[in-house]
Design a protein around this motif. Structure first.
Motif, PDB file in Angstrom:
ATOM      1  N   TRP A  67      33.218  69.016  -9.206  1.00 17.41           N
ATOM      2  CA  TRP A  67      33.407  70.262  -9.928  1.00 17.41           C
ATOM      3  C   TRP A  67      34.520  70.049 -10.926  1.00 17.41           C
ATOM      4  O   TRP A  67      35.282  69.951 -11.487  1.00 17.41           O
TER       5      TRP A  67
ATOM      6  N   GLN B 159      37.276  73.767  -1.205  1.00 18.08           N
ATOM      7  CA  GLN B 159      37.859  73.017  -2.238  1.00 18.08           C
ATOM      8  C   GLN B 159      39.005  71.819  -1.745  1.00 18.08           C
ATOM      9  O   GLN B 159      39.358  70.939  -2.342  1.00 18.08           O
ATOM     10  N   GLU B 160      39.652  72.486  -1.506  1.00 13.01           N
ATOM     11  CA  GLU B 160      40.790  72.033  -0.563  1.00 13.01           C
ATOM     12  C   GLU B 160      40.703  71.000  -0.032  1.00 13.01           C
ATOM     13  O   GLU B 160      41.208  69.667  -0.234  1.00 13.01           O
TER      14      GLU B 160
ATOM     15  N   ALA C  85      37.777  69.004  -0.457  1.00 11.53           N
ATOM     16  CA  ALA C  85      37.642  68.196  -1.512  1.00 11.53           C
ATOM     17  C   ALA C  85      38.648  67.407  -2.554  1.00 11.53           C
ATOM     18  O   ALA C  85      39.158  65.982  -2.740  1.00 11.53           O
ATOM     19  N   ARG C  86      39.794  68.267  -2.474  1.00 16.06           N
ATOM     20  CA  ARG C  86      40.913  67.959  -3.342  1.00 16.06           C
ATOM     21  C   ARG C  86      41.335  66.231  -2.228  1.00 16.06           C
ATOM     22  O   ARG C  86      41.693  65.875  -2.550  1.00 16.06           O
ATOM     23  N   VAL C  87      41.813  66.866  -0.963  1.00 16.27           N
ATOM     24  CA  VAL C  87      42.320  65.816  -0.134  1.00 16.27           C
ATOM     25  C   VAL C  87      41.870  65.199  -0.362  1.00 16.27           C
ATOM     26  O   VAL C  87      42.428  63.835   0.112  1.00 16.27           O
TER      27      VAL C  87
ATOM     28  N   PRO D 154      39.085  72.774 -12.079  1.00 18.07           N
ATOM     29  CA  PRO D 154      39.345  73.222 -10.505  1.00 18.07           C
ATOM     30  C   PRO D 154      38.944  74.725  -9.830  1.00 18.07           C
ATOM     31  O   PRO D 154      38.336  75.177  -9.183  1.00 18.07           O
TER      32      PRO D 154
ATOM     33  N   ALA E  71      37.303  66.408  -5.589  1.00 18.35           N
ATOM     34  CA  ALA E  71      37.071  67.283  -6.177  1.00 18.35           C
ATOM     35  C   ALA E  71      36.841  67.361  -7.508  1.00 18.35           C
ATOM     36  O   ALA E  71      35.995  68.485  -8.241  1.00 18.35           O
ATOM     37  N   GLU E  72      37.053  66.224  -8.278  1.00 21.82           N
ATOM     38  CA  GLU E  72      36.652  66.394 -10.062  1.00 21.82           C
ATOM     39  C   GLU E  72      35.471  65.229 -10.012  1.00 21.82           C
ATOM     40  O   GLU E  72      34.199  65.868 -10.948  1.00 21.82           O
TER      41      GLU E  72
ATOM     42  N   GLY F 259      40.154  63.330  -2.860  1.00 17.89           N
ATOM     43  CA  GLY F 259      40.455  62.892  -3.854  1.00 17.89           C
ATOM     44  C   GLY F 259      38.134  62.810  -4.485  1.00 17.89           C
ATOM     45  O   GLY F 259      38.216  62.355  -5.168  1.00 17.89           O
TER      46      GLY F 259
END
Length: 104
Positions: free
Chosen positions: A94, A81-82, A84-86, A98, A90-91, A88
């Motif tokens: 998912w 998850q982290e 994917a967030r880094v 989040p 993640a959205e 950009g």
């Protein structure tokens, strides 16, 4: 339900994608025939991975959309998850929230 392996690294990505693509197509056909709309992939066993796993998941989501189903990744490790967030994305993986990847 499809499952990701414990390890997804760049050197194994082509072979993994070939198998995953075939499995996604077969699973999507069954889901559509059963009037379903969601294809679940369990990431709970995923322990060792690099950013190529994001590419595989995004490709899987794109293929699922083409096949008329929505990809849902369950039991997503916090590290993924982290990542994917880094990156950009993640959205894209998912879109609901989040916590969506925390499913059972």
């Amino acid at each position: 339900m499809l499952k990701l392996p414990a390890s997804v690294r760049v050197d194994a990505a082509p072979a993994l994608w070939a198998g995953l693509q075939s499995s996604l197509r077969a699973e999507a056909a069954q889901i559509v025939n059963g009037a379903g709309a969601e294809l679940n992939v369990d990431a709970g066993e995923l322990q060792q991975f690099d950013s190529v796993v994001l590419t595989l998941l995004l490709s899987a989501a794109r293929l699922c959309k083409e096949l008329g189903v929505q990809l849902r990744v369950l039991n997503v490790p916090a590290k993924l998850q982290e990542l994917a967030r880094v990156y950009g994305v993640a959205e894209l993986l998912w879109p609901e929230s989040p916590e969506a990847g925390q499913g059972t």
